[in-house]
Design an enzyme around this catalytic site. Structure first.
Site, short mmCIF file in Angstrom:
data_model
loop_
_atom_site.label_atom_id
_atom_site.label_comp_id
_atom_site.label_asym_id
_atom_site.label_seq_id
_atom_site.Cartn_x
_atom_site.Cartn_y
_atom_site.Cartn_z
CE1 TYR A 44 20.50 -0.87 32.45
CE2 TYR A 44 18.43 -1.86 31.75
CZ TYR A 44 19.19 -0.74 32.06
OH TYR A 44 18.60 0.51 32.00
CE LYS A 99 33.18 -0.74 22.21
NZ LYS A 99 31.95 -1.24 21.57
N GLY A 103 30.05 4.49 9.84
CA GLY A 103 29.61 3.49 8.85
C GLY A 103 29.05 4.17 7.62
CE1 TYR A 139 35.96 1.22 20.60
CE2 TYR A 139 38.02 0.16 21.20
CZ TYR A 139 36.80 0.12 20.55
OH TYR A 139 36.42 -1.02 19.86
N GLY A 167 17.83 -1.20 27.49
CA GLY A 167 16.43 -0.93 27.79
C GLY A 167 15.51 -1.52 26.72
P1 NAD Z 1 32.51 0.65 12.38
O1 NAD Z 1 32.91 2.03 12.71
O2 NAD Z 1 32.65 0.19 10.98
O3 NAD Z 1 31.01 0.38 12.83
C1 NAD Z 1 30.39 1.04 13.92
C2 NAD Z 1 29.01 1.51 13.45
O4 NAD Z 1 28.35 2.14 14.55
C3 NAD Z 1 29.08 2.53 12.32
O5 NAD Z 1 28.24 2.14 11.27
C4 NAD Z 1 28.62 3.84 12.97
O6 NAD Z 1 28.03 4.71 12.08
C5 NAD Z 1 27.68 3.31 14.04
N1 NAD Z 1 27.47 4.22 15.17
C6 NAD Z 1 28.41 4.81 15.95
N2 NAD Z 1 27.83 5.60 16.87
C7 NAD Z 1 26.48 5.49 16.69
C8 NAD Z 1 25.34 6.05 17.33
N3 NAD Z 1 25.45 6.91 18.35
N4 NAD Z 1 24.10 5.70 16.88
C9 NAD Z 1 23.97 4.83 15.86
N5 NAD Z 1 25.01 4.27 15.21
C10 NAD Z 1 26.25 4.61 15.62
O7 NAD Z 1 33.33 -0.29 13.38
P2 NAD Z 1 33.43 -1.89 13.46
O8 NAD Z 1 34.84 -2.27 13.28
O9 NAD Z 1 32.40 -2.52 12.59
O10 NAD Z 1 33.06 -2.12 14.98
C11 NAD Z 1 31.76 -2.51 15.38
C12 NAD Z 1 31.74 -2.80 16.87
O11 NAD Z 1 32.65 -3.85 17.19
C13 NAD Z 1 32.14 -1.60 17.73
O12 NAD Z 1 31.33 -1.56 18.89
C14 NAD Z 1 33.58 -1.91 18.09
O13 NAD Z 1 33.95 -1.31 19.31
C15 NAD Z 1 33.57 -3.43 18.17
N6 NAD Z 1 34.92 -3.98 17.93
C16 NAD Z 1 35.42 -4.06 16.66
C17 NAD Z 1 36.69 -4.59 16.46
C18 NAD Z 1 37.30 -4.75 15.09
O14 NAD Z 1 38.41 -5.26 14.98
N7 NAD Z 1 36.64 -4.35 14.02
C19 NAD Z 1 37.45 -5.01 17.57
C20 NAD Z 1 36.90 -4.89 18.83
C21 NAD Z 1 35.61 -4.40 19.00
#
Ligand code: NAD
Ligand code: UDP
Length: 319
Positions: free
Chosen positions: A160, A150, A37, A146, A103
């Protein structure tokens, strides 16, 4: 006042969630380590006194001062390009990161919401996919860091709930698109839009007959918030059932961009799911939710944002 923490809050979906929760009157604590991000995604929120940005890796011990009503765990690399590059980080944020976020929710007596994914269905043998389908996932394949992270995160969330009494929910998010996706994140829609706008060849994987069902971000956020403030444990599918082949998606993007970029065919990634479409009966019945934005409208809004983004030489901006 409602107080929520969002891990991954500076990402694509997280930033839209922060924005929406702030406009609903909540106090929002956004926790992110910016691995995929960008701080710029939430820069415009920093002047809001109800918003706080915390630079932290959620795989490390996670404590936040004060009460919390909800913890939304969205931190995780999410595009194939990102999680191929960050395999261990992806597994750790799905496992240790989820444990820390659970947690935190337990310590605060908060509702916990896990951002899970349609990838838990793998390359599905049931179509469309209802929540009751267990999936077809390769545990050692190139997407396994991935998918299995998940699936583990879902299992941990249920543990939990059952063993620790945490009020949990799980959303299985299907492919979502909109403003603030990175042009270089490798996902089909931002890739196709930036290629079409630059007049570069549009890279369709395989013969493009594989399908996805794409949801506009505003619709997704509405569904997520309805699930958050319900008491449903989930998993609940949130996505747009409108299914399109990837080749048709590329053609539609090209047309909406007014581009004459050629379409070129590239090798299809290993284990790339052949079909994907959410069965959203549960969300319709229990949350009264369904998507409202057509793919044409959603893509047009996204293209407008990317036009400004690309013209501004990568300066992210408010949606
Ligand atoms: P993204 O990469 O834009 O956002 C993920 C964010 O998590 C980023 O800002 C990243 O910096 C942060 N991050 C990752 N590891 C981290 C850590 N260890 N500590 C703190 N921050 C951390 O992706 P997105 O598309 O916004 O996806 C967000 C969530 O939604 C994810 O969990 C993803 O698996 C889920 N998701 C998204 C989609 C989609 O179509 N966009 C589909 C299915 C699931
Ligand atoms: N895809 C493509 N060209 C690209 C990027 C992706 O044809 O430049 C294909 C990809 O192989 C998959 C589909 O588009 O079949 C959706 O890919 P994306 O990464 O957006 O989402 P996911 O595979 O995670 O559903």
């Amino acid at each position: 006042m409602t107080r929520v923490a969002i891990t991954g809050g500076a990402g694509f979906l997280g930033s839209h969630l922060c924005e929406r929760l702030l406009s609903d009157g909540a106090e929002v604590i956004c926790v992110d380590n910016f691995v995929t991000g960008r701080p710029e995604n939430v820069e415009h929120l920093l002047t809001n006194r109800r918003f706080r940005l915390v630079d932290r890796d959620v795989t490390e011990y996670l404590h936040l001062p004060g009460p919390l009503d909800a913890v939304l765990h969205f931190a995780s690399p999410a595009s194939p390009v990102d999680y191929y590059r960050l395999p261990i980080e992806t597994l750790m944020v799905g496992s240790t990161g989820t444990r820390n976020a659970l947690g935190l929710a337990k310590a605060k007596g908060a509702r916990f919401l896990l951002a899970s994914t349609s990838e838990t269905y793998g390359d599905p043998k049931v179509h469309p996919q209802p929540e009751t389908y267990w999936g077809n996932v390769n545990p050692v394949g190139p997407r396994s860091m991935y998918d299995e992270a998940k699936r583990f995160a879902e299992a941990l969330t249920m543990a939990y709930r059952n063993a620790r009494g945490v009020n949990t929910g799980i959303v299985r998010i299907f492919n979502t698109y909109g403003p603030r996706m990175r042009a270089d994140d490798g996902r089909a829609i931002p890739t196709f839009i930036s290629q079409a706008l630059r007049g570069e060849p549009i890279t369709v994987a395989g013969d493009g007959s594989q399908t996805r069902s794409v949801c506009y971000v505003d619709d997704l956020i509405e569904g997520i918030l309805r699930l958050l403030w319900s008491d449903l444990p989930g998993p609940v599918n949130i996505g747009n059932p409108y299914e399109l082949s990837i080749l048709d998606t590329a053609r539609l993007v090209r047309e909406l961009c007014g581009s004459d970029a050629p379409i070129t065919f590239i090798p299809r990634p290993v284990d790339d799911p052949t079909v994907r479409q959410p069965d959203i009966t549960l969300a319709r019945q229990r949350l009264g939710w369904e998507p409202r934005v057509s793919v044409g409208d959603g893509l047009a809004r996204t293209i407008t944002w990317f036009e400004r983004e690309l013209a501004g030489a990568g300066q992210p901006q408010a949606a």
